[in-house]
Motif scaffolding. Structure first.
Motif, PDB file in Angstrom:
ATOM      1  N   UNK A   4      98.099  37.208  34.924  1.00 62.82           N
ATOM      2  CA  UNK A   4      96.837  36.713  35.473  1.00 62.82           C
ATOM      3  C   UNK A   4      95.823  37.839  35.618  1.00 62.82           C
ATOM      4  N   UNK A   5      96.289  39.000  36.090  1.00 64.51           N
ATOM      5  CA  UNK A   5      95.380  40.133  36.282  1.00 64.51           C
ATOM      6  C   UNK A   5      94.832  40.640  34.952  1.00 64.51           C
ATOM      7  N   UNK A   6      95.703  40.787  33.957  1.00 66.58           N
ATOM      8  CA  UNK A   6      95.267  41.282  32.650  1.00 66.58           C
ATOM      9  C   UNK A   6      94.303  40.300  31.991  1.00 66.58           C
ATOM     10  N   UNK A   7      94.635  39.024  32.037  1.00 64.16           N
ATOM     11  CA  UNK A   7      93.777  38.018  31.403  1.00 64.16           C
ATOM     12  C   UNK A   7      92.394  37.996  32.045  1.00 64.16           C
ATOM     13  N   UNK A   8      92.348  38.015  33.373  1.00 63.71           N
ATOM     14  CA  UNK A   8      91.061  37.988  34.068  1.00 63.71           C
ATOM     15  C   UNK A   8      90.232  39.226  33.741  1.00 63.71           C
ATOM     16  N   UNK A   9      90.878  40.397  33.777  1.00 67.47           N
ATOM     17  CA  UNK A   9      90.160  41.640  33.512  1.00 67.47           C
ATOM     18  C   UNK A   9      89.636  41.702  32.083  1.00 67.47           C
ATOM     19  N   UNK A  10      90.453  41.272  31.111  1.00 66.49           N
ATOM     20  CA  UNK A  10      90.040  41.345  29.707  1.00 66.49           C
ATOM     21  C   UNK A  10      88.947  40.326  29.391  1.00 66.49           C
ATOM     22  N   UNK A  11      89.051  39.102  29.929  1.00 67.76           N
ATOM     23  CA  UNK A  11      88.001  38.112  29.677  1.00 67.76           C
ATOM     24  C   UNK A  11      86.678  38.588  30.264  1.00 67.76           C
ATOM     25  N   UNK A  12      86.717  39.271  31.399  1.00 65.41           N
ATOM     26  CA  UNK A  12      85.494  39.788  31.994  1.00 65.41           C
ATOM     27  C   UNK A  12      84.953  40.975  31.208  1.00 65.41           C
ATOM     28  N   UNK A  13      85.840  41.868  30.797  1.00 62.57           N
ATOM     29  CA  UNK A  13      85.419  43.088  30.107  1.00 62.57           C
ATOM     30  C   UNK A  13      84.912  42.801  28.700  1.00 62.57           C
TER      31      UNK A  13
END
Length: 215
Positions: A23-32
């Motif tokens: 969840x953390x990786x997906x959220x960070x990458x979609x934002x970045x």
């Protein structure tokens, strides 16, 4: 919910950790990996404007470099344009490879989670079934309540592993696709810049750059 997690046994701990990481990786990458942050569609047109008005100096190049990953790629080409087409393209490729590496950060970890989570669930299933057969050996098949714990553990861990793996795999594919589209867009924009600076393309008006499809 806590009772369900508890019934899954100790294998639920690494599965839950994987869910948090995914969840953390997906959220960070979609934002970045937003297009406005990585490759603004009007950036090359802005460079054209600077070139046509003779405003392209060191301060503008620094501003371009600080703008976005695409800006850093274009700035590398501009700073090396006087050394010839080949050197300019090499400098663009060097910076682009670094930026691509940054865009793909954590994607391998997300793909690993998508692959490992079902295996963790399977391992929990095996452990649960071992407990079931151990209870059968000790108490026979007449004590259904004693067997329920092992069966529940087997089913819960399997479901939990798949529940993590499926969305993680979907996010990984979507993010990888987004990176690929952005890379193609950046390559097209940098080639336009090389062609203009080395006389193979004329600047008439600021080109209308298109954003990567689906980003």
């Amino acid at each position: 919910m806590f009772e369900i997690i508890q019934s899954g046994g100790w294998m639920m701990i690494p599965i839950i950790i994987c869910s948090v990481l995914a969840a953390a990786i997906s959220s960070e990458r979609f934002w970045t990996l937003r297009t406005s942050q990585i490759a603004p569609a009007n950036l090359l047109g802005q460079v054209w404007g600077w070139m046509k008005s003779n405003q392209l100096d060191g301060a503008r190049i620094k501003e371009l470099r600080d703008n976005s990953p695409l800006g850093r790629v274009l700035a590398a080409g501009l700073m090396n344009s006087k050394h010839g087409r080949d050197i300019m393209k090499e400098s663009i490729q060097e910076v682009a490879s670094h930026e691509i590496h940054e865009m793909e950060r954590y994607l391998n970890a997300l793909g690993t989670i998508a692959a490992v989570a079902p295996l963790m669930g399977l391992l929990g299933t095996v452990i649960g079934m071992i407990k079931v057969f151990s209870e059968i050996m000790l108490a026979g098949t007449g004590q259904a309540g004693m067997l329920a714990g092992g069966i529940s553990e087997a089913l819960v861990t399997t479901a939990a592993g798949l529940s993590i793996a499926i969305p993680a795999l979907i996010c990984h594919r979507m993010l990888q696709r987004r990176v690929d589209e952005v890379v193609v867009f950046m390559e097209q924009e940098s080639l336009k810049l090389v062609d203009v600076l080395h006389g193979e393309r004329e600047v008439v008006d600021a080109p209308e750059s298109q954003q990567p499809v689906g980003v």
